[in-house]
Design a protein around this motif. Sequence first.
Motif, PDB file in Angstrom:
ATOM      1  N   LYS A 277      12.582 -22.815  45.284  1.00 46.83           N
ATOM      2  CA  LYS A 277      11.677 -23.740  45.959  1.00 46.83           C
ATOM      3  C   LYS A 277      11.240 -24.834  44.990  1.00 46.83           C
ATOM      4  O   LYS A 277      11.175 -24.627  43.779  1.00 46.83           O
TER       5      LYS A 277
ATOM      6  N   ARG B 180       3.466 -26.194  49.654  1.00 46.92           N
ATOM      7  CA  ARG B 180       3.763 -25.500  50.901  1.00 46.92           C
ATOM      8  C   ARG B 180       3.452 -23.999  50.857  1.00 46.92           C
ATOM      9  O   ARG B 180       3.739 -23.261  51.790  1.00 46.92           O
TER      10      ARG B 180
ATOM     11  N   GLU C  55       8.687 -23.612  52.990  1.00 46.19           N
ATOM     12  CA  GLU C  55       9.802 -24.439  52.532  1.00 46.19           C
ATOM     13  C   GLU C  55      11.095 -23.626  52.591  1.00 46.19           C
ATOM     14  O   GLU C  55      11.173 -22.548  51.990  1.00 46.19           O
TER      15      GLU C  55
END
Length: 232
Positions: free
Chosen positions: A152, A157, A194
């Motif tokens: 990520k 997020r 995400e």
Amino acid sequence: MMTDWLMRERMLIGDEAINRLAASRVLLFGVGGVGSYVFEALVRAGVGQLTIVDADKVEPTNLNRQLIADTTTLGMYKVDAAAERAVRINPEIIIDRRAVFADEGNICELIDSASPDYIVDAIDTVSSKLEIIRAAKERGIGIVSSMGTGSKLDPTRFRIADISKTHTCPLAKVMRVSLRKLGIEHCDVLFSDEPPIKGNGERIVGSVSFVPSAAGLIIAGHTVKCLTGLNG
């Protein structure tokens, strides 16, 4: 020790919350990419006692994302590196170091011996994560569990949610289904919406400095709020 090193925090949350944190015991599984930042923030928040569980030693590949990893700690057990760092911040803190791999054979004993007010799961092994949550729920101990933070790039997020409300995160899906089989429908977790970034085919999951750190700080904030009643 300097006078009232928690003055700025005391101004924000008050004497009662500070005293609660000083009297609190937290059990932290994992002091790696996520866990090292959870640990640091809890120490700096004034938590009085922490039990930390991690069998690993600091390796060169930890340098890009683990707070306890630097050229002076390479080869040390992570629990030792974390504990030494903690007492340099707060010499009065109590740290119980457990350089063991948490699994179904020892998790209950680790929890019972630590007698924690709150548990943080920041490890990767699914079977161990499930057992930690099961044992915590069985004992009525509050817990937050970290879902996937690898692959990520957007730290904004991450959020805390009930496991039943998670989506997108592959680890959260596995945990959600597996917990349901154990009769557990609800647990606080940290997850990201995400979609995982596809790697280059390597089995090792990629990670960058500003992602697991952000996740760890969010978990620490949630933990402090739960311990002090500031989460409403």
